[in-house]
Design an enzyme around this catalytic site. Structure first.
Site, PDB file in Angstrom:
ATOM      1  N   GLY C 221       0.809  -1.211   0.000  1.00 21.82           N
ATOM      2  CA  GLY C 221       0.000   0.000   0.000  1.00 21.82           C
ATOM      3  C   GLY C 221       0.846   1.266   0.000  1.00 21.82           C
ATOM      4  N   HIS C 222       0.170   2.386  -0.120  1.00 19.94           N
ATOM      5  CA  HIS C 222       0.821   3.703  -0.156  1.00 19.94           C
ATOM      6  C   HIS C 222       1.575   3.983   1.138  1.00 19.94           C
ATOM      7  CE1 HIS C 222      -1.942   5.651   2.696  1.00 19.94           C
ATOM      8  NE2 HIS C 222      -2.821   4.780   2.239  1.00 19.94           N
ATOM      9  N   ASP C 223       2.730   4.606   1.006  1.00 16.68           N
ATOM     10  CA  ASP C 223       3.485   5.114   2.159  1.00 16.68           C
ATOM     11  C   ASP C 223       4.022   4.021   3.065  1.00 16.68           C
ATOM     12  OD1 ASP C 223       3.245   8.121   1.929  1.00 16.68           O
ATOM     13  OD2 ASP C 223       1.135   7.560   1.807  1.00 16.68           O
TER      14      ASP C 223
END
Lengths: 315, 315, 315
Positions: C221-223
């Protein structure tokens, strides 16, 4: 699948070499599998276990491998030895497969301000609305219908064939594929992540409701109906024919069984396995998915077994 | 990996700069990793724990980092400081990687009536049989062998490299990749869904048996052997070297451990985790996967803990 | 996201039509969401629950929908009715989306001996180091940064948008997408399997540490921040903002919750669900993931419930 225009019972009987009984002179609107039949539809059945269900379904026309049934008033049966083959014959006639060699088929209808990025494949009879963004390496297969303001990220495949086989082993050397002649419909405002697969309906639609947002690597089986404003996190899988009502949230890696219903605004926690229908408005957890509060208490009870044992030994 | 033709022990000793002991004058047919070795093969071993297994395997030729072993009669050992590097040297010699820039390599052999739809990539030395349908955006990497009547849906990647690393940290800055020189074989009538990944064997084959049907987003690790007429539902994952016998059914999101065997006609329910080999002809459930009947009783027992507690408190 | 060069508070106030309070004359370095803010950054907040967190974060500049707060010394607030829209306005100004029609964007910077195989898509502002191998049908979206000796297998998508929506239903007809303006960074020696998806950071980076090896169909996922020399087996999923320290091993189908930390050299067994942060150096199992030893004992205790019942009935 609707036929391009209604066809007569006699024409169909001739196509599939069937003997007609019941209402011999009627017009058939389309063909559907049993979970999706509507009035005017043709359906097929080849197992005594399902004879009654099919005869009493919304379908007015039934392809069947027996004549020993009571035909409901006004309905028509088509007797053939092998109803499955008759189904395949009809699908092949109305939706003959032909592998297009165009990367973007010239039947595409696409709205204003919609963008196809490089390396997108578009099959036959695809419709894309306005203000859509289709990222590189997306595959849109035949008969996909996309509304306005839809985003599909890279690597996703929309409109693959159903995983649906006739597994009677005596019929042929292998499991026989039920040809898919349905479609995928993505309503307005739907967003699909990267690497998703959304299969087309076998004879009807797989439909994703307006405003629903789907994360990466989500699998949606054939004939699934997803309501509006649902949220599906990464690696969720939903088996064929299942219904999610509006506002359902499924967290990561949830698996959902086939042909069940998850009620409005239900929330299913990560990795849960939904084996049966769930009431809306509640939160669920675990395998099989149960009310989250109960499941959490259960997990605590499990941890108390050694204490229970000790107490009993002492008593 | 079979060599193009047998090579002499002396030629190999020279290539990898090894000292020979045992039968110094023999012909070597190929190289394989320990799970796949056959008579005439070369294998390598670099850890004392596995010396005996390798020396007593079907392999006649062993690359090893010791001279302090008893060499079985007729076998040959090649002493080098670093057997893993020797393995890599041999693979690079016989299967040097070169990144083709052809979208469809001209070594492709393809049978009658087989169709490659647009945007398919085909690597080197790929063979496709008759009446196959390869959907858009499929990737067929080097050495993939496909039988007749095979369907592969969009986004699937056949023949990726094994996830197999030498994790001894003192050897180099990073885990060192075991180069894959094997292949994927899809037998007649196999159907692969969308978004699947099937890795090639490290040195031998990953094989999917005739008539096996695979749903979307299924991962099959290197050197897996799947029997005939198996059914694998969506998001199943099978780790390296595992064997599924004929007629096995795995429902959605099942995970299967590496190098185990699932017996003929076994059925594994959705989301189960198969940690060890399973006998055929039975149905399994849960993590770790157990006989479904027993597992279901266990789930009921768990629900009775509060009652048990109450009874004990009362007694 | 860093701005190309620092911009004045007044310029930003004008762009988003905000009323300034606090330090009215300062220079802003960039914009970040709350989990990633650094000194000199602008952040936004629209819910009273998070006002304090944002005001007291590293961010010096806060877009906020109230004037009734105490502004920490030296900081600046930008009052607007709808901070979320202000954020979108800034992102659209500095990273306006434009769908390139080039298969390989001419902003690509690529090092010596790196190979792009056929059918790779490369977006804008991508950097690839030396000796990399990018397999067919890989998608590298805007702002992806790749180090040396990196391998990415077919079908993987690097730099997709975050699954991150403003779910306040009164705001608009649908959930509103938080535009991603961050990037993905793959450090030296990273290897990514086939069919993976690695989302970009919302405003900052998703980073995979040097030497980490990732199997097929892994979702990041993001980040997310992954340390050095981690091993992630097939079908693992990691939700947004989570940290894996160096040397972590996740076996197949593990799911990891968002914004948690898994400590150095921790090992998580297959199919486990990590719901909360885990200490390093230990092995974990099950859902929710616990120390493997304890979990295994628990599984044995569950099997003893019938015996416990029997004993109690007899006593």
């Amino acid at each position: 699948m609707q036929f391009p225009s209604p066809v007569s019972t006699k024409w169909i009987a001739n196509l599939i070499q069937a003997k007609i009984a019941g209402n011999e002179d009627a017009m058939i609107k389309g063909i559907n599998e049993i979970h999706k039949v509507e009035a005017g539809d043709l359906v097929f059945v080849d197992h005594p276990k399902y004879y009654d269900t099919c005869l009493n379904s919304a379908a007015d026309f039934i392809i069947i491998n027996t004549l020993e049934v009571i035909i409901p008033t006004g309905k028509t049966i088509f007797f053939v030895e092998d109803p499955f083959e008759a189904y395949l014959t009809i699908v092949k006639y109305f939706k003959p497969f032909s592998a297009t060699q165009q990367p973007i088929n010239d039947t595409l209808i696409i709205g204003e301000n919609s963008i196809l990025m490089p390396k997108v494949f578009v099959g036959k009879n695809v419709v894309i609305g306005k203000n859509c963004l289709i990222y590189p390496n997306v595959t849109l297969l035949d008969s996909t219908i996309i509304g306005d303001n839809v985003i599909i990220q890279s690597g996703s495949v929309i409109g693959g064939d159903a995983f649906y086989y006739n597994t009677k082993k005596n019929r042929s050397q292998w499991y026989k594929k039920m040809l898919s002649c349905g479609s995928v419909v993505l309503e307005d405002g739907v967003e699909i992540g990267a690497g998703c697969t959304i299969d087309k309906g076998v004879t009807a639609e797989t439909r994703i409701g307006a405003g629903t947002k789907i994360d990466n690597m989500v699998h949606i089986g054939h004939d699934v109906t997803i309501g509006k404003n649902c949220l599906l996190a990464a690696q969720v899988g939903i088996a064929g024919g299942t219904v999610l009502e509006d506002g359902v949230t499924l967290w990561g890696q949830v698996g959902v069984n086939k042909t069940i219903t998850i009620g409005e605004n239900a929330v299913v926690m990560g990795q849960s396995g939904v084996t049966h229908s769930l009431e809306g408005g509640k939160t669920y957890l675990g395998f099989p998915a149960e009310l989250a509060g109960e499941k959490r208490r259960e997990l605590i009870w499990i941890k108390r077994i050694p204490e229970l044992w000790k107490k009993m030994m002492e008593s």
